[in-house]
Design a protein around this motif. Structure first.
Motif, mmCIF file in Angstrom:
data_model
loop_
_atom_site.group_PDB
_atom_site.id
_atom_site.type_symbol
_atom_site.label_atom_id
_atom_site.label_comp_id
_atom_site.label_asym_id
_atom_site.label_seq_id
_atom_site.Cartn_x
_atom_site.Cartn_y
_atom_site.Cartn_z
ATOM 1 N N GLY A 3 0.791 -1.216 0.000
ATOM 2 C CA GLY A 3 0.000 0.000 0.000
ATOM 3 C C GLY A 3 0.824 1.266 0.000
ATOM 4 N N ASN A 4 2.142 1.184 -0.022
ATOM 5 C CA ASN A 4 2.995 2.374 -0.009
ATOM 6 C C ASN A 4 3.533 2.724 -1.387
ATOM 7 N N HIS A 5 2.772 2.428 -2.418
ATOM 8 C CA HIS A 5 3.228 2.685 -3.771
ATOM 9 C C HIS A 5 2.638 3.987 -4.274
ATOM 10 N N PRO A 6 3.485 4.965 -4.640
ATOM 11 C CA PRO A 6 2.972 6.258 -5.073
ATOM 12 C C PRO A 6 2.221 6.200 -6.399
ATOM 13 N N SER A 19 -0.530 -0.951 -10.413
ATOM 14 C CA SER A 19 0.596 -0.183 -9.890
ATOM 15 C C SER A 19 1.822 -0.393 -10.762
ATOM 16 N N ARG A 20 2.741 0.536 -10.631
ATOM 17 C CA ARG A 20 3.985 0.465 -11.389
ATOM 18 C C ARG A 20 5.133 0.548 -10.393
ATOM 19 N N GLN A 21 6.045 -0.404 -10.495
ATOM 20 C CA GLN A 21 7.213 -0.445 -9.629
ATOM 21 C C GLN A 21 8.428 -0.719 -10.486
ATOM 22 N N ALA A 22 9.380 0.163 -10.440
ATOM 23 C CA ALA A 22 10.636 -0.008 -11.190
ATOM 24 C C ALA A 22 10.371 -0.336 -12.658
ATOM 25 N N TYR A 25 4.684 -3.381 -14.320
ATOM 26 C CA TYR A 25 3.295 -3.186 -13.929
ATOM 27 C C TYR A 25 2.760 -4.409 -13.195
ATOM 28 N N PHE A 26 1.904 -4.153 -12.191
ATOM 29 C CA PHE A 26 1.292 -5.209 -11.402
ATOM 30 C C PHE A 26 -0.197 -4.946 -11.267
ATOM 31 N N LEU A 27 -0.998 -6.009 -11.314
ATOM 32 C CA LEU A 27 -2.427 -5.930 -11.075
ATOM 33 C C LEU A 27 -2.687 -6.665 -9.767
ATOM 34 N N SER A 28 -3.324 -5.985 -8.830
ATOM 35 C CA SER A 28 -3.578 -6.558 -7.517
ATOM 36 C C SER A 28 -5.081 -6.594 -7.267
ATOM 37 N N PHE A 29 -5.550 -7.663 -6.634
ATOM 38 C CA PHE A 29 -6.971 -7.802 -6.313
ATOM 39 C C PHE A 29 -7.139 -8.843 -5.211
ATOM 40 N N LYS A 30 -8.314 -8.824 -4.591
ATOM 41 C CA LYS A 30 -8.644 -9.837 -3.592
ATOM 42 C C LYS A 30 -9.623 -10.823 -4.206
ATOM 43 N N GLY A 32 -12.446 -14.160 -3.804
ATOM 44 C CA GLY A 32 -13.680 -14.318 -3.049
ATOM 45 C C GLY A 32 -13.478 -14.634 -1.579
ATOM 46 N N GLN A 33 -12.318 -15.184 -1.217
ATOM 47 C CA GLN A 33 -12.034 -15.499 0.184
ATOM 48 C C GLN A 33 -11.253 -14.374 0.866
ATOM 49 N N GLY A 34 -11.048 -13.264 0.173
ATOM 50 C CA GLY A 34 -10.345 -12.129 0.753
ATOM 51 C C GLY A 34 -8.835 -12.229 0.692
ATOM 52 N N VAL A 35 -8.317 -13.213 -0.047
ATOM 53 C CA VAL A 35 -6.873 -13.387 -0.181
ATOM 54 C C VAL A 35 -6.362 -12.442 -1.274
ATOM 55 N N GLN A 36 -5.330 -11.680 -0.937
ATOM 56 C CA GLN A 36 -4.747 -10.726 -1.883
ATOM 57 C C GLN A 36 -3.900 -11.459 -2.925
ATOM 58 N N HIS A 37 -4.076 -11.116 -4.203
ATOM 59 C CA HIS A 37 -3.281 -11.684 -5.294
ATOM 60 C C HIS A 37 -2.617 -10.552 -6.049
ATOM 61 N N GLU A 38 -1.468 -10.831 -6.603
ATOM 62 C CA GLU A 38 -0.763 -9.847 -7.409
ATOM 63 C C GLU A 38 -0.238 -10.537 -8.658
ATOM 64 N N ILE A 39 -0.524 -9.950 -9.796
ATOM 65 C CA ILE A 39 -0.089 -10.508 -11.073
ATOM 66 C C ILE A 39 0.792 -9.476 -11.761
ATOM 67 N N GLU A 40 1.971 -9.888 -12.187
ATOM 68 C CA GLU A 40 2.826 -8.982 -12.939
ATOM 69 C C GLU A 40 2.385 -8.998 -14.391
ATOM 70 N N LEU A 41 2.214 -7.832 -14.937
ATOM 71 C CA LEU A 41 1.825 -7.713 -16.334
ATOM 72 C C LEU A 41 3.092 -7.554 -17.162
ATOM 73 N N ASP A 42 3.333 -8.502 -18.046
ATOM 74 C CA ASP A 42 4.552 -8.486 -18.846
ATOM 75 C C ASP A 42 4.663 -7.213 -19.674
ATOM 76 N N GLU A 43 3.577 -6.842 -20.287
ATOM 77 C CA GLU A 43 3.594 -5.675 -21.160
ATOM 78 C C GLU A 43 2.220 -5.035 -21.101
ATOM 79 N N LEU A 44 2.181 -3.777 -20.883
ATOM 80 C CA LEU A 44 0.903 -3.085 -20.795
ATOM 81 C C LEU A 44 0.720 -2.254 -22.047
ATOM 82 N N LEU A 45 -0.249 -2.636 -22.858
ATOM 83 C CA LEU A 45 -0.482 -1.932 -24.106
ATOM 84 C C LEU A 45 -1.199 -0.610 -23.884
#
Length: 185
Positions: A3-6, A19-22, A25-30, A32-45
């Motif tokens: 949560g500290n990503h500008p 979000s974008r880090q270095a 790009y990453f896509l984050s979501f919870k 149905g059970q409330g577990v946080q997931h993060e997927i790195e996007l190889d290329e964002l068109l």
């Protein structure tokens, strides 16, 4: 993600966090059970603002489902159109890509080809059913049932197993998505 990503963007109506880090790009979501997931996007068109604008433009449009499936899950149009209700497991919160629908032109006549396989073996996959998409699926199912009642015997029952159908129950053609997308842009 802590949560500290500008460069983090979250909309009240959109529970996904892009979000974008270095430079990545990453896509984050919870789920149905409330577990946080993060997927790195190889290329964002599309960048964040372009995606937000695209989602606004297609909201309520016949290609909305295809755009969402492509943007969040990376589905090809043949996979989006080929998605069937039995590929959705609402209990386990998954969707499985295992069926495709393509459109080819033979002797100047358009033909739909339905296959119980994907383009490549690695394309057969099971993905998490994220809550906003699950909600969309419930709305689509209710709309299909309502349209079936409204249309009565004129409703196309042949394609009832498919998710991506039009108001009269006919399977949306893959070519329609491509043609209509260019009109929307």
């Amino acid at each position: 993600m802590d949560g500290n990503h500008p460069n983090r963007k979250k909309d009240k109506l959109n529970p996904y966090i892009l979000s974008r880090q270095a430079g990545r790009y990453f896509l984050s979501f919870k789920d149905g059970q409330g577990v946080q997931h993060e997927i790195e996007l190889d290329e964002l068109l599309y960048n964040e603002k372009e995606l937000e604008r695209l989602f606004q433009v297609v909201k309520g449009d016949p290609i909305e489902l295809g755009v969402i499936l492509a943007a969040f899950y990376g589905l090809r149009r043949s996979e989006a159109v080929g998605l069937k209700w039995n590929a959705i497991d609402f209990e386990k919160k998954t969707l499985t890509i295992r069926h495709t629908v393509t459109q080819v032109c033979v002797d100047e006549k358009s033909t739909i080809i339905e296959k119980d396989r994907t383009k490549a073996k690695s394309s057969y996959r099971t993905l998490p059913l994220i809550p906003p998409f699950e909600e969309l699926l419930y709305r689509l199912k209710a709309r299909q049932e309502q349209n079936c009642k409204l249309c009565g015997g004129a409703y196309c029952k042949k394609d009832a197993d498919y998710i991506y159908v039009n108001e009269i129950g006919e399977l949306v053609k893959p070519g329609f998505i491509t043609q209509h997308f260019s009109l929307v842009l």
